[in-house]
Motif scaffolding. Structure first.
Motif, PDB file in Angstrom:
ATOM      1  N   ASP A 279      -7.392  -3.607  -2.328  1.00 15.25           N
ATOM      2  CA  ASP A 279      -7.545  -3.573  -0.867  1.00 15.25           C
ATOM      3  C   ASP A 279      -7.868  -2.130  -0.447  1.00 15.25           C
ATOM      4  OD1 ASP A 279      -7.435  -3.757   1.861  1.00 15.25           O
ATOM      5  OD2 ASP A 279      -5.305  -4.289   1.968  1.00 15.25           O
ATOM      6  N   ARG A 280      -9.121  -1.878  -0.051  1.00 10.79           N
ATOM      7  CA  ARG A 280      -9.554  -0.542   0.353  1.00 10.79           C
ATOM      8  C   ARG A 280      -9.535  -0.345   1.864  1.00 10.79           C
ATOM      9  NH1 ARG A 280     -14.613   0.708  -3.812  1.00 10.79           N
ATOM     10  NH2 ARG A 280     -13.600  -0.144  -5.675  1.00 10.79           N
TER      11      ARG A 280
ATOM     12  N   CYS B 248      -3.488   0.786  -2.162  1.00 14.80           N
ATOM     13  CA  CYS B 248      -3.056  -0.610  -2.122  1.00 14.80           C
ATOM     14  C   CYS B 248      -3.262  -1.279  -3.472  1.00 14.80           C
ATOM     15  CB  CYS B 248      -3.840  -1.391  -1.066  1.00 14.80           C
ATOM     16  SG  CYS B 248      -3.701  -0.776   0.621  1.00 14.80           S
TER      17      CYS B 248
ATOM     18  N   THR C 277      -7.947   3.771  -3.118  1.00 15.67           N
ATOM     19  CA  THR C 277      -6.943   3.132  -2.284  1.00 15.67           C
ATOM     20  C   THR C 277      -5.557   3.277  -2.889  1.00 15.67           C
ATOM     21  OG1 THR C 277      -6.299   1.032  -1.241  1.00 15.67           O
ATOM     22  CG2 THR C 277      -7.268   0.898  -3.435  1.00 15.67           C
TER      23      THR C 277
ATOM     24  N   CYS D 163       0.808  -1.223   0.000  1.00 15.17           N
ATOM     25  CA  CYS D 163       0.000   0.000   0.000  1.00 15.17           C
ATOM     26  C   CYS D 163       0.838   1.269   0.000  1.00 15.17           C
ATOM     27  CB  CYS D 163      -0.930   0.016   1.215  1.00 15.17           C
ATOM     28  SG  CYS D 163      -2.030  -1.417   1.321  1.00 15.17           S
TER      29      CYS D 163
ATOM     30  N   GLY E 122      -3.532   2.915   2.295  1.00 17.56           N
ATOM     31  CA  GLY E 122      -4.759   2.221   1.942  1.00 17.56           C
ATOM     32  C   GLY E 122      -5.813   3.223   1.523  1.00 17.56           C
ATOM     33  N   ASN E 123      -6.954   3.189   2.172  1.00 19.85           N
ATOM     34  CA  ASN E 123      -8.081   4.013   1.766  1.00 19.85           C
ATOM     35  C   ASN E 123      -7.729   5.501   1.821  1.00 19.85           C
ATOM     36  OD1 ASN E 123     -10.912   5.242   1.797  1.00 19.85           O
ATOM     37  ND2 ASN E 123     -11.347   3.059   1.638  1.00 19.85           N
TER      38      ASN E 123
ATOM     39  N   ASN F 120      -7.503   5.185  -7.527  1.00 22.53           N
ATOM     40  CA  ASN F 120      -6.838   6.110  -6.637  1.00 22.53           C
ATOM     41  C   ASN F 120      -7.157   7.556  -6.969  1.00 22.53           C
ATOM     42  OD1 ASN F 120      -5.524   4.136  -5.189  1.00 22.53           O
ATOM     43  ND2 ASN F 120      -3.869   3.985  -6.669  1.00 22.53           N
TER      44      ASN F 120
END
Length: 484
Positions: A127-128, A123, A121, A72, A103-104, A268
């Motif tokens: 992966d949020r 990541c 995200t 991430c 991440g988020n 993103n």
């Protein structure tokens, strides 16, 4: 009139309950580049630091062989705020210290399951999840405090030296040469002694100054390395050459455009300016002057985090981690089951300095010394990175995604790694953060004001927003004893 007066008094009382607290004069007066009593009052103390070579073996969570790493990044975008939507939901500056987020990209004090599920995200593989921890700051005032203490100790030793006091009280020595307090007998025995002695005395007097210059030069040298290789994100792999741990982390850069085989990437595009994730009165979008460009760190209160930062006694230049590893690990005694989506997990105690060590989980170490860890700040050898290891609980009650104290729904395994009866093992998250800092007592973690920046208060948070197919892949990977 009486009713009106009572109504006014009630309004004033209600207003006093919601007005923000203002910083004490000590906060406002501390400039870490100058130091002084105001900065000393903020903490940490020099006793909060320890040489890593004097530290015992690490006692982290014992895990199984399989693992999955979520890549991430290391918060190159500067997504920071002083919120905590898990512990203080719906509150701006609920943490009173600044967090780093990866991440988020939308995470702030008002985040919900739904808002995070819709967010972008940093990541890979969609992966949020929200991963966050308190930031680390450079504190040059601590180095100044250490130098002042050393000079004071030297003065005390000199004052207590009976031979030196006798020389100062010798009337014959003063009559012979008031400017040079030398031994007349030594002059008679060896005419060449006085110039040698003078040179020696001058050398002794110059040594503390030379030491200060060397310390300052070393600090500037370390600072320039940190700014060029650590905070600007330039060529981490080269900067970490020869350091096995840092090399293994250096590959974890976010790849926004890579299409995942797990499907939903999440994108993103929402994280460009971080405006959605920073309700802290500051601009963390990268517009602040970089130390490498100005030659000086930004002044306290000008680092984009006035709320939760300078206003709450967290002073100094923010450090971006050199590397961040987010690794989910297995259990030695059982297979792991999937985490439920939106599971919320915390580790450590942000108020451990006043609450006591019951929930503290701080582990500080240095690269090359990962078999040793302390709840104090480590003093690392030159070339070694300061590291934080944050282990999360991994024994879930099988029903709840949160609890009133944010702890009872998911607990730690015992010392052997076995989960308590009535719980089931889920993938155990371990965060490993590495930083390049000047040698010695030179940094501190952000904390609540009353915690005095104690290293034992280190903590972190995780909100699982992984897609179900990614979570299932991770579980299979761990249970098959693979490293993914």
């Amino acid at each position: 009139m009486r009713k009106r007066a009572l109504a006014m008094a009630g309004a004033l009382l209600a207003g006093s309950l919601i007005l923000p607290s203002f910083p004490t004069p000590a906060f406002a007066a501390c400039d870490p580049r100058i130091g002084g009593a105001e900065c000393d009052a903020l903490g940490p103390a020099l006793s909060d630091f320890v040489d890593i070579r004097r530290v015992g073996r690490a006692n982290g969570v014992v895990a199984g062989g399989g693992s999955f790493t979520s890549q991430c990044g290391r918060n190159e975008r500067g997504h920071r705020n002083s919120d905590n939507h898990i512990v203080a939901p719906g509150v701006t500056n609920g943490a009173h210290h600044v967090h780093d987020y990866v991440g988020n990209v939308t995470t702030n004090g008002f985040s919900t399951d739904q808002s995070l599920a819709a967010g972008g995200t940093t990541c890979r593989n969609g992966d949020r999840s929200a991963y966050f921890w308190p930031i680390l700051r450079l504190r040059p005032d601590l180095r100044l405090q250490g130098q002042n203490n050393n000079q004071n100790n030297q003065r005390q030793q000199q004052q207590q030296d009976p031979n030196e006091q006798q020389q100062q009280q010798d009337p014959n020595q003063q009559q012979q040469d008031p400017n040079q307090q030398q031994d007349p007998n030594q002059q008679q025995q060896d005419p060449s002694a006085p110039p040698q002695q003078q040179q020696q005395q001058q050398g002794d007097q110059a040594a503390p100054n030379d030491q200060a210059v060397n310390d300052q030069a070393a600090q500037q040298g370390d600072q320039s390395v940190n700014d060029q290789a650590g905070n600007t994100g330039q060529d981490d792999q080269q900067a970490n050459a020869g350091n096995g741990v840092a090399q293994s982390f250096g590959r974890q850069q976010p790849q926004p455009q890579n299409q995942s085989r797990f499907g939903n990437r999440g994108g993103n595009n929402n994280g460009g300016n971080n405006n959605g994730g920073n309700n802290n009165g500051g601009n963390n979008g990268g517009q602040q002057p970089q130390p490498g460009q100005t030659g000086q760190p930004p002044r306290p209160g000008q680092d984009g985090s006035e709320i939760g930062g300078f206003a709450d006694g967290n002073v100094g230049q923010i450090l971006t981690p050199r590397s961040v590893q987010l690794q989910f690990r297995g259990n030695r005694f059982s297979r792991v089951v999937a985490m439920p989506r939106f599971l919320r997990v915390i580790t450590g105690d942000a108020k451990a300095a006043t609450n006591g060590p019951a929930n503290a989980r701080a582990q500080w170490t240095c690269s090359g010394f990962q078999n040793r860890a302390s709840d104090k700040y480590p003093i690392c050898p030159r070339g070694s990175l300061v590291m934080r290891i944050l282990d999360f609980p991994s024994c879930w009650d099988g029903q709840n995604t949160d609890s009133a104290n944010h702890r009872t729904h998911i607990v730690f395994p015992d010392q052997s790694g076995r989960c308590p009866q009535g719980t089931q093992a889920v993938p155990q998250l371990r965060m490993t953060l590495a930083y390049a800092v000047p040698q010695g007592a030179s940094f501190a973690v952000d904390a609540f004001p009353e915690q005095k920046h104690s290293p034992i208060t280190d903590h972190a948070d995780f909100h699982n927003v992984m897609p179900n197919n990614l979570m299932n892949f991770m579980v299979q990977c761990i249970n098959r004893n693979r490293r993914c």
